[in-house]
Enzyme design. Structure first.
Site, PDB file in Angstrom:
ATOM      1  N   HIS A 268      50.276  34.843  44.306  1.00 11.56           N
ATOM      2  CA  HIS A 268      51.701  34.857  43.955  1.00 11.56           C
ATOM      3  C   HIS A 268      51.983  33.699  43.008  1.00 11.56           C
ATOM      4  O   HIS A 268      51.421  32.622  43.146  1.00 11.56           O
ATOM      5  CB  HIS A 268      52.572  34.702  45.214  1.00 11.56           C
ATOM      6  CG  HIS A 268      53.971  35.167  45.017  1.00 11.56           C
ATOM      7  ND1 HIS A 268      54.938  34.360  44.458  1.00 11.56           N
ATOM      8  CD2 HIS A 268      54.557  36.352  45.266  1.00 11.56           C
ATOM      9  CE1 HIS A 268      56.079  35.045  44.393  1.00 11.56           C
ATOM     10  NE2 HIS A 268      55.865  36.257  44.872  1.00 11.56           N
TER      11      HIS A 268
ATOM     12  N   ASP B  62      53.132  42.457  49.494  1.00  6.28           N
ATOM     13  CA  ASP B  62      52.607  43.819  49.287  1.00  6.28           C
ATOM     14  C   ASP B  62      51.345  44.107  50.078  1.00  6.28           C
ATOM     15  O   ASP B  62      50.847  45.236  50.056  1.00  6.28           O
ATOM     16  CB  ASP B  62      52.322  44.026  47.795  1.00  6.28           C
ATOM     17  CG  ASP B  62      53.608  43.991  46.990  1.00  6.28           C
ATOM     18  OD1 ASP B  62      53.695  43.256  45.992  1.00  6.28           O
ATOM     19  OD2 ASP B  62      54.566  44.665  47.412  1.00  6.28           O
TER      20      ASP B  62
END
Ligand code: SDX
Length: 429
Positions: free
Chosen positions: A306, A364
């Site tokens: 991320h 996710d």
């Protein structure tokens, strides 16, 4: 109190720029006068060190794994609140009182139907069209139907458009699913809560009575809460940039849907489950870890890493717990995909490469396992992400449009192309 200033020295000249502090988090250096003072631009492809706006909606601390919606920790909202209450919070800045929530829920509930002409749009798509292609098209098309809420200079129209988008996106996404499996559309019902209504529109069939499982509805609602907003991510920045040109709200949200679709962003939930399925069994994890570490191999662990979270994504932790709960309550034991996911996470988090690059599971990584257990095909995962993120996009769009100082977004560049030269006729080339 004297203003804090940042000093920039270029050659024998010094320039000063104000430092601005927010309520929490990193200060910013206000460089709006940089070009006028220095004749130079900053250079930050991918915006790794650039604040594009000020905002009071969502705060992220990537080092501490903190995510706050209007100051409330995501863990508390996921456990104690619900998606429609979070939508009210993101839109208005405060949690609603009971009467405020009842009024908001009634408004949203009464906007869930799509104009009947939009139904005809679906039949123009191939049955195997990706749900995100349909969602992007249908949301953009709404600007051709709801003309009484496209004037962005009218606060009342802005509010109506916001409510319409939040209310109609579940119907839009559910119908994209129904269309893809050749089943008749199920119309929204006003006696169901937001998440139950969406699940019923997806899974009910005319031939049978359909009861929404409270466990599944709760899990669906929690997934919506976890995906609702996330500061200035790629799709939200897309919505803000589109909105800065004063495009109508439906067009702006359609732009957000398009941006979210990419596998580096919202499309990662679909790609992550496909990857976990391709790995298949824990003994093959090492092969994929090695591929992810090989710079000559474009493969990346989907659902990992991320731009902001460099310790852990707080949403992934809640999502993992929810996955275990839902699978357990659905009686799905020994789910091989969950086993591969948990083993992959365990191995990766002990691997020097992932530790050094600070790569952890993101939102996710586990969401697809829950959506799969609920019965959604992988092709629906990103459309469900878009459904939830519509609340964040609309909130961020409203915040931007409400700001009278907002200018059109117009970045500059470092030009590395040909210098001025004379045209050469084709006969001489
Ligand atoms: C979402 O921004 C948001 O807030 C997004 C989101 C939201 O709620 O809106 O949180 C939702 O989009 C989550 C992210 C979903 N995407 C994925 O899971 C796709 C896989 N992840 C990567 O593509 C990547 O981690 C990103 C895109 C998420 C972040 O990319 P960055 O911040 O630009 O980091 P990078 O690509 O510069 O990577 C840094 C290093 C690189 O190695 P080096 O070039 O330094 O040698 O880490 C490596 C990368 O190769 N790396 C990975 C990796 N992610 C980064 N290596 C293997 N597998 C990965 N998943």
């Amino acid at each position: 109190m004297t203003e804090k200033m940042a000093k920039l020295t270029i050659g024998d000249k010094s320039f000063e720029f104000p430092i601005i502090s927010g309520s929490v988090g990193p200060d910013v250096i206000d460089i709006r006068s940089l070009y006028a003072q220095t004749g130079m631009f900053t250079y930050d492809p991918g915006y790794t060190s650039t604040g594009s706006t000020s905002s009071a909606i969502t705060y992220i601390d990537g080092e501490k794994g903190v995510l706050l919606y209007r100051g409330y920790p995501i863990e508390q909202l996921a456990e104690k609140s619900n998606f429609l209450e979070v939508a009210y919070l993101l839109l208005n800045g405060e949690l609603p009182t009971r009467p405020q929530f009842a009024d908001f829920e009634k408004t949203i509930t009464r906007h869930t139907m799509l104009h009947e002409q939009i139904v005809k749009f679906y039949s123009g798509f191939r049955r195997d069209a990706h749900p995100m292609a349909i969602t992007c098209g249908a949301v953009g098309a709404m600007s051709a139907f709801y003309h009484d809420s496209t004037d962005i200079t009218d606060p009342r129209q802005r509010q109506i458009a916001s409510h319409r988008l939040i209310a109609k996106i579940p119907t839009t996404v559910a119908w994209a699913y129904k269309y893809s499996i050749g089943q008749p559309f199920v119309y929204p019902r006003n006696d169901l809560d937001f998440s139950s209504n969406f699940l019923r529109m997806c899974f009910a069939v005319p031939a049978e009575k359909f009861e929404v499982s409270p466990t599944v509805a709760r899990a669906m609602d929690r997934i919506f809460v976890l995906h609702a907003d996330h500061e200035q991510n790629a799709s939200t920045s897309t919505v803000r940039l589109a909105g800065s040109s004063h495009a109508n709200p439906f067009a702006c949200i359609a732009a957000g849907v398009a941006s979210l679709w990419g596998p580096a962003h919202g499309g990662a939930n679909e790609a992550s489950l496909r990857m976990l399925r391709e790995i298949g069994t824990p003994d093959r994890i090492g092969e994929y870890i090695n591929r992810a570490k090989d710079r000559s191999d474009p493969f990346r662990l989907m659902g990992f890493g991320h731009r902001v979270y460099k310790n852990f994504d707080p949403r992934a932790k809640v999502m993992q717990e929810t996955a275990k709960e839902v699978l357990g309550e659905l009686g799905v034991t020994n789910n091989p995909t969950l086993q591969v996911a948990q083993e992959l996470e365990r191995i990766a988090l002990q691997d020097e490469y992932f530790i050094e690059k600070k790569l952890y599971p993101n939102v996710d990584f586990y969401s697809g396992i829950i959506l799969d257990a609920i019965g959604f095909p992988t092709s629906m995962f990103t459309a469900i992400f878009a459904l939830a993120r519509t609340v964040g996009w609309v909130s961020q769009w409203r915040e931007m449009i409400d700001d009278p100082t907002q200018k059109i977004g117009r970045p500059r560049q470092l030009y590395v192309g040909a210098e001025a030269r004379q045209f050469v006729d084709i006969s001489a080339r």
